[in-house]
Design an enzyme around this catalytic site. Structure first.
Site, short mmCIF file in Angstrom:
data_model
loop_
_atom_site.label_atom_id
_atom_site.label_comp_id
_atom_site.label_asym_id
_atom_site.label_seq_id
_atom_site.Cartn_x
_atom_site.Cartn_y
_atom_site.Cartn_z
NE ARG A 25 -2.96 -3.46 -1.49
CZ ARG A 25 -2.40 -4.28 -0.62
NH1 ARG A 25 -1.08 -4.41 -0.57
NH2 ARG A 25 -3.14 -4.98 0.23
CG HIS B 257 -5.78 -8.68 1.41
ND1 HIS B 257 -5.74 -8.90 0.05
CD2 HIS B 257 -5.75 -7.33 1.56
CE1 HIS B 257 -5.72 -7.74 -0.60
NE2 HIS B 257 -5.72 -6.79 0.30
CE LYS C 116 -8.15 -1.02 4.32
NZ LYS C 116 -8.50 -1.32 2.91
CG HIS D 295 -4.40 1.77 -4.11
ND1 HIS D 295 -3.69 1.32 -3.02
CD2 HIS D 295 -5.48 0.95 -4.24
CE1 HIS D 295 -4.32 0.28 -2.49
NE2 HIS D 295 -5.40 0.03 -3.21
CE1 TYR E 18 -5.29 -3.95 -3.91
CE2 TYR E 18 -6.76 -5.21 -2.51
CZ TYR E 18 -6.00 -4.09 -2.74
OH TYR E 18 -5.96 -3.09 -1.80
NE ARG F 6 -3.63 -2.23 2.68
CZ ARG F 6 -3.36 -3.34 3.35
NH1 ARG F 6 -2.20 -3.46 4.00
NH2 ARG F 6 -4.22 -4.34 3.40
#
Length: 312
Positions: free
Chosen positions: A246, A277, A169, A243, A286, A144
Site C-alpha cells: 500500500r 483517508h 477502517k 501492508h 504513506y 488495505r
C-alpha cells in the site's frame, strides 16, 4: 452508576451506530477488570494513569488507550453522568521511528516470480494464482489487506471497473476505480476452474473456497520474501510486510506524477480519497521519500525555478 455498567452501555451504543468497535471495547473491558466495581464519580485521573502506565506498554499503545478512555469519559460527561473528564493532562510525546518498506519494481518482479515455488505444495491453503493475483491487486489499487480479503464477488464490478469497499477502517464505504491492467488480472483470476463464483463468495478464495485469513496470507508472504531474497538492507527493525504494498503504491504513483509533469498538488487530495483517508495528513505517512521520488521532485523543482533550463 458503576463503571462496568457504563462501559457495556457505551459499547452497545457505539455498535448500534454501525461501528465494529472491537479494539476499543477490548481496552475498555481491560479497564473494567481493574476498576469495574467503582462508581463513575469515584474514578480519578490517578486510576486512569495507573491503567495506562502498566509495564510493557509502548508509546503508541498508550496513546491508543488514552484516546479510547478520553472518548468514553467525554461521552458520559456530555450526557450528565460525569461533571469532569478524569484524564491525565497529556499523552507522552514520542518520535515515530518506523519506516515502511518501499519495494522496487525489480523486487516486485522477484516476488511474483517466486510465487509458484512458494505455493507448490498442495497442502497450501492459498493457491499460486490466488497469491499472485492478490499481490498484483494490492499493488495496483493500494487497498488495505483486510479490505481486499473481505471482498465478495458482488463487490467487484469488472464491467464498469469499480470495486465497492464496505464498512472499512473508518466505518465508511467507498468506490475504488480500477485500471485496465488490474481488470485484466482479475478477469483471468475469475476464469480459473477451481473457483466458485457465486456472488456471495469471497473474491480471494482459499483452496476450500473460503475467505483467506490475514494470518495465513501474512505467513505465505513471509515465506515468499525469503524465497525471493527480498529483505531489508537498512537498519529497519521490521522486514518487508504485505501492508507495505500500500505504501509502495502511493510512492510509485507520486513518483510517476512527477515524472510525467502532472500537477501533484492538485492530485494529492485525489490520492488521499482513493486510499480511503479522511484528510491529507493521514496520507503523509504513506509518502516515504525514496531516491527515485527525491530525484523526480528535484527535477520538477529545477524545472520550476529555471524554466526547464538546468544550470550547469
Amino acid at each position: 452508576m458503576k463503571l462496568a455498567v457504563a462501559v457495556e452501555m457505551y459499547v452497545l451504543h457505539r455498535r448500534a451506530t454501525g461501528q465494529k468497535f472491537e479494539s476499543p471495547s477490548v481496552a475498555l473491558r481491560a479497564f473494567c477488570r481493574r476498576y469495574g466495581k467503582m462508581w463513575l464519580q469515584a474514578i480519578t485521573s490517578t486510576e486512569v494513569k495507573q491503567f495506562l502506565d502498566v509495564p510493557q506498554t509502548g508509546p503508541a499503545a498508550w496513546r491508543r488507550k488514552y484516546a479510547v478512555l478520553r472518548d468514553f469519559f467525554e461521552y458520559l460527561r456530555c450526557r450528565g453522568k460525569l461533571k469532569t473528564v478524569p484524564m491525565p493532562l497529556a499523552a507522552p510525546k514520542y518520535t515515530q521511528t518506523f519506516v515502511p518498506y518501499i519495494y522496487s519494481r525489480q523486487e516486485l518482479r522477484l516476488l511474483l516470480d517466486a510465487v509458484p515455488r512458494c505455493q507448490r505444495h498442495a497442502s497450501c491453503r492459498t493457491s499460486a494464482i490466488t497469491l499472485r493475483t492478490l499481490l498484483l491487486f494490492l499493488y495496483g489499487t493500494g487497498m488495505r489487506v483486510g479490505e481486499a480479503l473481505r471482498l465478495r464477488l458482488a463487490d467487484v464490478d469488472l464491467d464498469y471497473g469499480v470495486i465497492t469497499i464496505r464498512g472499512t477502517k473508518f466505518y465508511k464505504s467507498r468506490l475504488v476505480p480500477l485500471g485496465s491492467d488490474v481488470v485484466g488480472v482479475l478477469r483471468k483470476y475469475l476464469a480459473t476452474q477451481e473457483r466458485w463464483n457465486q456472488h456471495y463468495r469471497p473474491f480471494f478464495q482459499s483452496r476450500q473456497h473460503k475467505r483467506l485469513g490475514h494470518s495465513t496470507v501474512d505467513a505465505n508472504f513471509r515465506r515468499l520474501c525469503i524465497l525471493a531474497g527480498v529483505r531489508r538492507s537498512d537498519t529497519g527493525s521490521r522486514q518487508p510486510r504485505l501492508h507495505d504494498l500500500r505504501h509502495t503504491f502511493a510512492v510509485h504513483r507520486l513518483t510517476e506524477w512527477y515524472r510525467t509533469g502532472a500537477n501533484v498538488q492538485v492530485l494529492l487530495p485525489a490520492l488521499s480519497t482513493y486510499l480511503g483517508h479522511v484528510d491529507l495528513h493521514s496520507t503523509q505517512c504513506y509518502l516515504t521519500m525514496t531516491p527515485e521520488l527525491l530525484a523526480e521532485a528535484n527535477r520538477r523543482f529545477q524545472d520550476y525555478v529555471y524554466g526547464g533550463r538546468h544550470e550547469k
